[in-house]
Design a protein around this motif. Structure first.
Motif, PDB file in Angstrom:
ATOM      1  N   ASN A 118      47.493  50.274  35.988  1.00  0.00           N
ATOM      2  CA  ASN A 118      46.369  50.427  36.908  1.00  0.00           C
ATOM      3  C   ASN A 118      46.005  49.057  37.463  1.00  0.00           C
ATOM      4  OD1 ASN A 118      45.328  53.257  36.749  1.00  0.00           O
ATOM      5  ND2 ASN A 118      45.228  52.750  34.582  1.00  0.00           N
ATOM      6  N   ALA A 119      45.707  48.997  38.735  1.00  0.00           N
ATOM      7  CA  ALA A 119      45.226  47.755  39.347  1.00  0.00           C
ATOM      8  C   ALA A 119      44.195  48.107  40.405  1.00  0.00           C
ATOM      9  CB  ALA A 119      46.380  46.979  39.967  1.00  0.00           C
ATOM     10  N   THR A 120      43.113  47.339  40.451  1.00  0.00           N
ATOM     11  CA  THR A 120      42.056  47.564  41.435  1.00  0.00           C
ATOM     12  C   THR A 120      41.571  46.226  41.977  1.00  0.00           C
ATOM     13  OG1 THR A 120      41.295  49.536  40.248  1.00  0.00           O
ATOM     14  CG2 THR A 120      39.780  48.590  41.845  1.00  0.00           C
ATOM     15  N   TRP A 121      41.563  46.097  43.294  1.00  0.00           N
ATOM     16  CA  TRP A 121      40.919  44.985  44.003  1.00  0.00           C
ATOM     17  C   TRP A 121      39.689  45.561  44.656  1.00  0.00           C
ATOM     18  CZ3 TRP A 121      41.023  39.921  44.183  1.00  0.00           C
ATOM     19  CH2 TRP A 121      42.190  39.224  43.873  1.00  0.00           C
ATOM     20  N   SER A 122      38.542  44.941  44.453  1.00  0.00           N
ATOM     21  CA  SER A 122      37.299  45.450  45.038  1.00  0.00           C
ATOM     22  C   SER A 122      36.527  44.329  45.718  1.00  0.00           C
ATOM     23  CB  SER A 122      36.386  46.050  43.967  1.00  0.00           C
ATOM     24  OG  SER A 122      36.999  47.122  43.325  1.00  0.00           O
ATOM     25  N   PHE A 123      35.812  44.693  46.775  1.00  0.00           N
ATOM     26  CA  PHE A 123      34.860  43.802  47.424  1.00  0.00           C
ATOM     27  C   PHE A 123      33.498  44.444  47.299  1.00  0.00           C
ATOM     28  CE2 PHE A 123      32.347  42.751  51.231  1.00  0.00           C
ATOM     29  CZ  PHE A 123      32.172  41.393  50.983  1.00  0.00           C
ATOM     30  N   LEU A 124      32.556  43.729  46.677  1.00  0.00           N
ATOM     31  CA  LEU A 124      31.193  44.218  46.526  1.00  0.00           C
ATOM     32  C   LEU A 124      30.303  43.507  47.534  1.00  0.00           C
ATOM     33  CD1 LEU A 124      32.391  45.027  43.737  1.00  0.00           C
ATOM     34  CD2 LEU A 124      30.116  44.704  42.843  1.00  0.00           C
ATOM     35  N   ASN A 125      29.487  44.257  48.211  1.00  0.00           N
ATOM     36  CA  ASN A 125      28.576  43.710  49.208  1.00  0.00           C
ATOM     37  C   ASN A 125      27.163  44.125  48.825  1.00  0.00           C
ATOM     38  OD1 ASN A 125      27.500  42.569  51.466  1.00  0.00           O
ATOM     39  ND2 ASN A 125      28.291  44.091  52.889  1.00  0.00           N
ATOM     40  N   LEU A 126      26.579  43.395  47.886  1.00  0.00           N
ATOM     41  CA  LEU A 126      25.232  43.689  47.416  1.00  0.00           C
ATOM     42  C   LEU A 126      24.243  42.767  48.126  1.00  0.00           C
ATOM     43  CD1 LEU A 126      26.109  43.926  43.624  1.00  0.00           C
ATOM     44  CD2 LEU A 126      25.916  45.800  45.266  1.00  0.00           C
ATOM     45  N   ALA A 127      22.968  43.045  48.021  1.00  0.00           N
ATOM     46  CA  ALA A 127      21.956  42.255  48.718  1.00  0.00           C
ATOM     47  C   ALA A 127      22.002  40.781  48.310  1.00  0.00           C
ATOM     48  CB  ALA A 127      20.573  42.838  48.446  1.00  0.00           C
ATOM     49  N   ASN A 128      22.124  40.492  47.028  1.00  0.00           N
ATOM     50  CA  ASN A 128      22.094  39.111  46.540  1.00  0.00           C
ATOM     51  C   ASN A 128      23.445  38.610  46.041  1.00  0.00           C
ATOM     52  OD1 ASN A 128      19.327  38.937  47.012  1.00  0.00           O
ATOM     53  ND2 ASN A 128      18.870  39.875  45.047  1.00  0.00           N
ATOM     54  N   GLU A 129      24.488  39.394  46.236  1.00  0.00           N
ATOM     55  CA  GLU A 129      25.781  39.005  45.685  1.00  0.00           C
ATOM     56  C   GLU A 129      26.911  39.591  46.525  1.00  0.00           C
ATOM     57  OE1 GLU A 129      28.323  39.618  41.553  1.00  0.00           O
ATOM     58  OE2 GLU A 129      26.259  40.313  41.659  1.00  0.00           O
ATOM     59  N   SER A 138      32.172  35.525  42.560  1.00  0.00           N
ATOM     60  CA  SER A 138      30.940  35.934  43.233  1.00  0.00           C
ATOM     61  C   SER A 138      30.287  34.779  43.968  1.00  0.00           C
ATOM     62  CB  SER A 138      29.911  36.470  42.225  1.00  0.00           C
ATOM     63  OG  SER A 138      30.417  37.561  41.515  1.00  0.00           O
ATOM     64  N   PHE A 139      29.666  35.112  45.109  1.00  0.00           N
ATOM     65  CA  PHE A 139      28.759  34.211  45.802  1.00  0.00           C
ATOM     66  C   PHE A 139      27.373  34.794  45.616  1.00  0.00           C
ATOM     67  CE2 PHE A 139      26.281  33.287  49.680  1.00  0.00           C
ATOM     68  CZ  PHE A 139      26.137  31.914  49.486  1.00  0.00           C
ATOM     69  N   LEU A 140      26.487  34.028  44.978  1.00  0.00           N
ATOM     70  CA  LEU A 140      25.136  34.492  44.693  1.00  0.00           C
ATOM     71  C   LEU A 140      24.193  33.919  45.739  1.00  0.00           C
ATOM     72  CD1 LEU A 140      25.246  33.784  40.861  1.00  0.00           C
ATOM     73  CD2 LEU A 140      25.742  35.937  42.021  1.00  0.00           C
ATOM     74  N   ASN A 141      23.305  34.741  46.248  1.00  0.00           N
ATOM     75  CA  ASN A 141      22.407  34.316  47.314  1.00  0.00           C
ATOM     76  C   ASN A 141      21.008  34.844  47.025  1.00  0.00           C
ATOM     77  OD1 ASN A 141      21.314  33.371  49.665  1.00  0.00           O
ATOM     78  ND2 ASN A 141      22.370  34.821  50.998  1.00  0.00           N
ATOM     79  N   PHE A 142      20.296  34.124  46.152  1.00  0.00           N
ATOM     80  CA  PHE A 142      18.920  34.479  45.830  1.00  0.00           C
ATOM     81  C   PHE A 142      17.978  33.622  46.670  1.00  0.00           C
ATOM     82  CE2 PHE A 142      21.341  35.619  42.037  1.00  0.00           C
ATOM     83  CZ  PHE A 142      20.946  36.934  41.884  1.00  0.00           C
ATOM     84  N   ASN A 192      15.642  31.425  46.001  1.00  0.00           N
ATOM     85  CA  ASN A 192      15.511  30.020  45.623  1.00  0.00           C
ATOM     86  C   ASN A 192      16.783  29.435  45.020  1.00  0.00           C
ATOM     87  OD1 ASN A 192      15.444  31.507  43.334  1.00  0.00           O
ATOM     88  ND2 ASN A 192      13.644  30.529  42.436  1.00  0.00           N
ATOM     89  N   GLU A 193      17.883  30.175  45.044  1.00  0.00           N
ATOM     90  CA  GLU A 193      19.110  29.669  44.426  1.00  0.00           C
ATOM     91  C   GLU A 193      20.330  30.300  45.084  1.00  0.00           C
ATOM     92  OE1 GLU A 193      21.105  29.257  39.979  1.00  0.00           O
ATOM     93  OE2 GLU A 193      19.360  30.522  40.268  1.00  0.00           O
ATOM     94  N   LYS A 194      21.329  29.461  45.320  1.00  0.00           N
ATOM     95  CA  LYS A 194      22.621  29.918  45.821  1.00  0.00           C
ATOM     96  C   LYS A 194      23.669  29.358  44.877  1.00  0.00           C
ATOM     97  CE  LYS A 194      21.246  30.075  50.673  1.00  0.00           C
ATOM     98  NZ  LYS A 194      20.355  31.111  50.430  1.00  0.00           N
ATOM     99  N   GLY A 195      24.758  30.083  44.690  1.00  0.00           N
ATOM    100  CA  GLY A 195      25.762  29.576  43.766  1.00  0.00           C
ATOM    101  C   GLY A 195      27.042  30.387  43.793  1.00  0.00           C
ATOM    102  N   LEU A 196      28.003  29.876  43.078  1.00  0.00           N
ATOM    103  CA  LEU A 196      29.281  30.536  42.878  1.00  0.00           C
ATOM    104  C   LEU A 196      29.412  30.876  41.403  1.00  0.00           C
ATOM    105  CD1 LEU A 196      31.547  28.163  44.984  1.00  0.00           C
ATOM    106  CD2 LEU A 196      30.653  30.394  45.664  1.00  0.00           C
ATOM    107  N   LYS A 197      30.019  32.012  41.135  1.00  0.00           N
ATOM    108  CA  LYS A 197      30.170  32.441  39.743  1.00  0.00           C
ATOM    109  C   LYS A 197      31.569  33.002  39.555  1.00  0.00           C
ATOM    110  CE  LYS A 197      27.832  35.037  36.177  1.00  0.00           C
ATOM    111  NZ  LYS A 197      26.639  35.776  35.806  1.00  0.00           N
ATOM    112  N   PHE A 198      32.170  32.687  38.428  1.00  0.00           N
ATOM    113  CA  PHE A 198      33.476  33.226  38.081  1.00  0.00           C
ATOM    114  C   PHE A 198      33.394  33.771  36.663  1.00  0.00           C
ATOM    115  CE2 PHE A 198      37.638  32.625  36.007  1.00  0.00           C
ATOM    116  CZ  PHE A 198      38.366  33.520  36.769  1.00  0.00           C
ATOM    117  N   GLN A 199      33.868  34.985  36.490  1.00  0.00           N
ATOM    118  CA  GLN A 199      33.928  35.615  35.172  1.00  0.00           C
ATOM    119  C   GLN A 199      35.314  36.214  35.011  1.00  0.00           C
ATOM    120  OE1 GLN A 199      30.678  38.327  36.176  1.00  0.00           O
ATOM    121  NE2 GLN A 199      29.659  37.662  34.291  1.00  0.00           N
ATOM    122  N   ALA A 200      35.898  36.057  33.834  1.00  0.00           N
ATOM    123  CA  ALA A 200      37.203  36.666  33.568  1.00  0.00           C
ATOM    124  C   ALA A 200      37.321  36.966  32.088  1.00  0.00           C
ATOM    125  CB  ALA A 200      38.333  35.736  34.003  1.00  0.00           C
ATOM    126  N   SER A 201      38.071  38.016  31.790  1.00  0.00           N
ATOM    127  CA  SER A 201      38.376  38.337  30.392  1.00  0.00           C
ATOM    128  C   SER A 201      39.779  38.919  30.327  1.00  0.00           C
ATOM    129  CB  SER A 201      37.352  39.311  29.801  1.00  0.00           C
ATOM    130  OG  SER A 201      37.404  40.534  30.483  1.00  0.00           O
TER     131      SER A 201
END
Length: 132
Positions: free
Chosen positions: A76-87, A106-110, A112-121
């Motif tokens: 199984n393989a899945t590529w996804s693009f999430l378009n949330l209000a803050n992410e 992820s690109f976070l857009n709050f 008072n804060e903007k940032g990049l996030k990477f998570q992997a397991s």
């Protein structure tokens, strides 16, 4: 060759029989509202191969999925693009041979804060990094 029209599935089927053996192959297209894709299924000599490519179109998520089953193994393989209000995120999920890889960029857009996030397991190891 034959044309198959089974509701939401439409496709071409090839079937041959000889010497008390049968081979069957089918390419099909399906459209199930938010999911549409193509599927290949073949069977011969008591073996089956099934592969599906799917595009999923949800309000906040678009995904490309692949699933294959052959010789009692599944990939199984899945590529996804999430378009949330803050992410805004790209996600990857792959599973094969009882192993799984999950990754998310992820690109976070709050306010008072903007940032990049990477998570992997993968294989019981996890990495989580945030730049803001």
């Amino acid at each position: 060759w034959s044309y198959v029209n089974a509701g939401k599935d439409k496709g071409l089927r090839f079937n041959i029989t000889g010497f008390n053996k049968t081979a069957d192959a089918m390419w099909s297209y399906f459209n199930d509202g938010v999911q549409r894709g193509i599927r290949f299924n073949a069977s011969a000599l008591n073996k089956t191969v099934d592969a599906t490519w799917t595009f999923v179109n949800l309000t906040n998520e678009k995904s490309l999925k692949f699933k294959a089953v052959a010789l009692n193994r599944t990939v199984n393989a899945t590529w996804s693009f999430l378009n949330l209000a803050n992410e805004k995120s790209l996600k990857l999920n792959i599973s094969a041979l009882n192993k799984t890889l999950d990754a998310k960029w992820s690109f976070l857009n709050f306010t008072n804060e903007k940032g990049l996030k990477f998570q992997a397991s993968c294989m019981n190891k996890t990495i989580d990094a945030t730049w803001s």
